[in-house]
Design a protein around this motif. Structure first.
Motif, PDB file in Angstrom:
ATOM      1  N   HIS A 205     -62.077 -42.375  13.698  1.00 44.72           N
ATOM      2  CA  HIS A 205     -62.257 -41.819  15.046  1.00 44.72           C
ATOM      3  C   HIS A 205     -60.922 -41.236  15.477  1.00 44.72           C
ATOM      4  N   CYS A 206     -60.909 -39.942  15.787  1.00 45.18           N
ATOM      5  CA  CYS A 206     -59.667 -39.234  16.115  1.00 45.18           C
ATOM      6  C   CYS A 206     -59.689 -38.845  17.597  1.00 45.18           C
ATOM      7  N   VAL A 207     -58.602 -39.199  18.326  1.00 38.16           N
ATOM      8  CA  VAL A 207     -58.447 -38.864  19.740  1.00 38.16           C
ATOM      9  C   VAL A 207     -57.160 -38.067  19.890  1.00 38.16           C
ATOM     10  N   THR A 208     -57.213 -36.894  20.519  1.00 39.36           N
ATOM     11  CA  THR A 208     -56.029 -36.022  20.595  1.00 39.36           C
ATOM     12  C   THR A 208     -55.866 -35.440  21.989  1.00 39.36           C
ATOM     13  N   ARG A 209     -54.669 -34.937  22.229  1.00 34.40           N
ATOM     14  CA  ARG A 209     -54.388 -34.115  23.402  1.00 34.40           C
ATOM     15  C   ARG A 209     -53.420 -33.019  22.990  1.00 34.40           C
ATOM     16  N   VAL A 210     -53.452 -31.897  23.705  1.00 35.01           N
ATOM     17  CA  VAL A 210     -52.618 -30.735  23.397  1.00 35.01           C
ATOM     18  C   VAL A 210     -51.622 -30.543  24.524  1.00 35.01           C
ATOM     19  N   GLU A 211     -50.353 -30.382  24.186  1.00 33.52           N
ATOM     20  CA  GLU A 211     -49.317 -30.153  25.176  1.00 33.52           C
ATOM     21  C   GLU A 211     -48.424 -29.003  24.723  1.00 33.52           C
ATOM     22  N   THR A 212     -47.666 -28.466  25.672  1.00 30.50           N
ATOM     23  CA  THR A 212     -46.694 -27.421  25.370  1.00 30.50           C
ATOM     24  C   THR A 212     -45.303 -28.003  25.556  1.00 30.50           C
ATOM     25  N   ASN A 213     -44.473 -27.921  24.517  1.00 35.94           N
ATOM     26  CA  ASN A 213     -43.138 -28.515  24.614  1.00 35.94           C
ATOM     27  C   ASN A 213     -42.194 -27.590  25.370  1.00 35.94           C
ATOM     28  N   THR A 214     -40.951 -28.011  25.487  1.00 33.97           N
ATOM     29  CA  THR A 214     -39.959 -27.241  26.249  1.00 33.97           C
ATOM     30  C   THR A 214     -39.685 -25.878  25.635  1.00 33.97           C
ATOM     31  N   GLU A 215     -39.990 -25.713  24.348  1.00 38.70           N
ATOM     32  CA  GLU A 215     -39.783 -24.429  23.676  1.00 38.70           C
ATOM     33  C   GLU A 215     -41.004 -23.526  23.762  1.00 38.70           C
TER      34      GLU A 215
END
Length: 763
Positions: free
Chosen positions: A491-501
């Protein structure tokens, strides 16, 4: 006396002045008229008399700056010693009513005086209009309409007789109500009020006319087009020297928008109260000018005190002794302008200790002096206790790092971070273990993709791409194909974020759920076994019936075989008779075979097969198996199957199991009853695109106490029952998109009924 003074004298100025002085409790009052930049006192009054003058305000020590401000702004005001309100005067300049208050008399609300001044202004214009035969012409040649000021009042103004009857109204009153003056005269005006508010208006108006005191009420008035709007109705009396009412002045102000805002505010307050309960946050405020402390119900619930008993001091006294110093310092800093933000322990009346997080800030007035102190409190006891448990666990883990590492492996939870653009992948040790990679092997997107089960790769890739495109978190379950051919479920749980770059990064956790999936499969198998065991139990119950049912065709087979042989053993064999005996032999053999086929299909452990089913066949097969059972138990069975019942879609064996259970339950219920021994079985189209099968018995009926639980697993009213028959039957019918229910039968007994949609209607 100048012309303006004489004009206002003609329009009840004396009673108006005396009424104003009496209502306000003033020592005396002045009517001051403005002509351009000049001010003059036109009249002076106390509660008993009125004098008409032409004097300078300075003569009486009147604050001219206050008067000029009221005239220029059109807004009244009050101080500890004076009340000054604008008054519109016909044929004169602008005017004010200036009241001197006694220093030893407490200030009174000026609302009634404001209404009196407004109504008098309107009535003065109206009276001036009624006192003239025709409009007069100005020096410029234009016609001056003396009613113009009366009609310019932005409200519904009216004049009433001493007995409460309607005398006149301004243009706005008649335009809004759609009534003529003749129709409204006397008490005809009551038709302008909403029927639901009419009794309230009449009662209040009757009370005012009886007491001769000012007052009002909120009510709905009907507009000429039938729409109802809310108004605040205000009336003030004009009194003569003896205190008798000369007439009534009234102004009705539209407050429909205010009512809507009040309703929305009440709704907002309700939502706020519910929100506080949901997030377990209380609010409090301390009015420092009045030393009044208030708190929300949620706040009172958190501290365990009655809201009426809570003060700033009571709350401070219940702070845990070890935390009082830090709390006092935090409040001191807040009173100096900083924001309050402190967490501490709180002692409840029963001695229980809570952890409370308090936040607040100081509210300043216009001159930057402290006016109020407001804030919130949150019960963080569970959080603190959880944190303490976590800290304790971490301390234990630090003392036994090896045990912690083993625990991580046992939890089968790994974490990862992926930079899709650069192809960088960072995994935890447990993630390596789950995927079956060695920590020394460099990870690539290709290696990860190849480890996913071939049948799931397209699905996983689609979910991954969509998550990156939409930048939304996602969850997915899929399989891994290990090098040794074993299959793992994750079971895979993820989130997407944008880093400082500005790069996308995917953070996630991977959980090995292989054991859970296997357990679920084992549970499903166990449930299937229970269903089969229930079916075999039911079959065991009818084994004697089956033996009797088989005995008949077997005996017929033996008899017909012997007959056939006797016809053939004759000197001249009778082939025709032998053939007939042989044919009967075949028929009885088929009959025995059908019985055995039904029994075998009921007993075998086969998967459900959804197919087109004729409910009449189901009924027929079950009755065939139970025929001898009913004969042995001496139960009469009456069957009614409607012709041409549409087919349903389902598993024939499972449906036979349900009907078998219901009929056996009915037979056992009848055995416990000494009365009529009868079962009625109906199968029909119920007119709602469903087939209904109903079993009615004359047994002992349904126990009211057990009626709500008879379909629960392992609940049985029979001493030797397993409690699974009806529970399994309901689950089977639910799987067929149908319903199974039970109810008492009129005259005694029970009714069990299930319905299943037609083949075209089933989900």
């Amino acid at each position: 006396m100048d012309e303006g003074s004489r004009a206002v004298e003609a329009h009840d100025l004396g009673p108006f002045m005396r009424s104003a002085v009496t209502m306000s409790g003033a020592k005396r009052g002045f009517l001051i008229v403005g002509h351009g930049s000049e001010l003059s006192v036109a009249a002076m009054a106390d509660s008993a008399s009125v004098s008409f003058l032409t004097e300078s305000p300075r003569t009486y020590g009147i604050n001219e700056a206050t008067v000029r401000d009221v005239i220029s702004t059109g807004r009244g005001g009050s101080t500890q010693t004076t009340i000054c309100l604008p008054v519109a005067l016909p044929n004169s300049g602008d005017g004010v009513i200036y009241l001197e208050m006694s220093s030893d008399v407490a200030p009174r609300p000026i609302e009634d005086i404001e209404w009196l001044a407004t109504a008098f202004s309107a009535a003065a214009v109206a009276n001036n209009y009624h006192g003239r035969a025709e409009p007069r012409s100005t020096a410029a040649g234009a016609t001056e309409d003396p009613r113009l000021g009366w009609d310019m009042i932005p409200a519904l103004a009216w004049i009433g007789a001493p007995d409460g009857g309607f005398e006149d109204g301004n243009k706005q009153w008649f335009e809004y109500t759609g009534l003529t003056r003749e129709a409204a005269l006397g008490f005809g005006f009551v038709s302008a009020f909403h029927p639901d508010d009419l009794d309230k208006v009449i009662k209040v108006w009757t009370d005012l006319c009886t007491s001769g005191k000012p007052g009002g009420v909120d009510a709905r008035m009907l507009r000429h087009d039938g729409e109802a709007r809310w108004f605040v109705l205000r009336a003030v009396p004009l009194l003569d020297d003896d205190g008798n009412v000369i007439r009534w002045y009234g102004v009705n102000t539209d407050i429909d928008e205010l009512k809507r805002i009040e309703f929305e505010l009440a709704q907002s307050q309700l939502v706020m109260a519910v929100a506080q309960r949901i997030i377990e946050t209380g609010t409090w405020s301390w009015d420092m000018t009045t030393d009044v402390f208030t708190c929300s119900p949620e706040c009172a619930g958190i501290v365990g005190l009655d809201a009426n008993e809570i003060t700033f001091e009571t709350l401070s006294s219940r702070v845990h002794p070890d935390d009082r110093q830090i709390v006092a310092e935090a409040h001191q800093r807040a009173l100096q302008g900083e924001e309050l933000n402190v967490e501490h322990r709180f002692l409840l009346p029963d001695g229980t200790v809570k952890f409370i997080h308090a936040r607040g800030r100081l509210i300043l007035d216009e001159v930057q002096s402290p006016r109020a102190y407001i804030g919130t409190i949150v019960d963080v006891t569970e959080t603190r206790l959880a944190e303490d448990r976590i800290r304790s666990s971490l301390a234990d883990a630090q003392r036994a790092q090896a045990s912690l590492a083993e625990a991580q492996k046992l939890s089968h939870v790994g974490s990862f971070r992926i930079k899709p653009l650069k192809g960088e992948v960072v995994w935890s040790e447990e993630t390596y273990n789950i995927y079956g990679f060695g920590p020394s092997i460099p990870l690539t997107s290709k290696a990860i993709r190849e480890r996913v089960h071939p049948s799931d790769r397209e699905m996983v890739a689609a979910v991954f791409d969509k998550g990156l495109r939409d930048r939304q978190p996602w969850e997915i379950e899929h399989r891994l194909l290990m090098p040794d051919g074993a299959i793992r479920y994750v079971h895979c749980v993820t989130r997407v974020e944008t880093n400082t770059e500005g790069e996308l990064e995917v953070f996630g956790a991977i959980i090995d759920i292989t054991e859970r999936v296997k357990s679920e499969e084992a549970l499903q198998k166990a449930q299937a076994d229970i269903v089969r065991m229930n079916r075999l139990t039911a079959m065991g119950a009818v084994s004697v019936s089956i033996a009797h049912e088989m005995n008949q065709p077997l005996m017929a087979i033996v008899t017909n075989a012997a007959t056939c042989l006797s016809w053939l053993d004759r000197d001249v064999p009778d082939v025709a008779e032998a053939k007939m005996a042989a044919e009967r032999l075949v028929e009885e053999g088929k009959r025995a075979g059908d019985v055995l086929l039904n029994v075998r299909s009921m007993a075998r452990n086969s998967r459900p097969t959804m197919e087109i089913v004729d409910i009449a066949e189901v009924v027929s097969h079950v009755l065939t198996m139970l025929r001898s059972e009913f004969r042995i138990r001496q139960i009469d069975v009456f069957v009614s199957v409607s012709p041409n019942i549409p087919a349903i879609r389902g598993d024939k064996v499972q449906l036979q199991q349900v009907l078998l259970n219901l009929l056996l339950n009915a037979a056992e219920a009848i055995d416990a009853n000494d009365g009529t021994r009868r079962i009625d079985l109906f199968a029909a189209d119920n007119g709602s695109r469903s087939v209904v099968v109903r079993v009615e018995d004359t047994g002992e009926g349904i126990d009211p106490i057990a009626s709500e639980r008879i379909f629960e697993a392992f609940f049985s009213t029979k001493q030797q029952g397993t409690g699974m028959g009806l529970a399994i039957s309901r689950s089977i019918i639910s799987a067929h998109s149908g319903t199974l229910s039970a109810r008492p039968r009129e005259g005694g007994g029970a009714v069990f009924e299930f319905s299943i949609p037609f083949a075209g209607e089933s989900r």
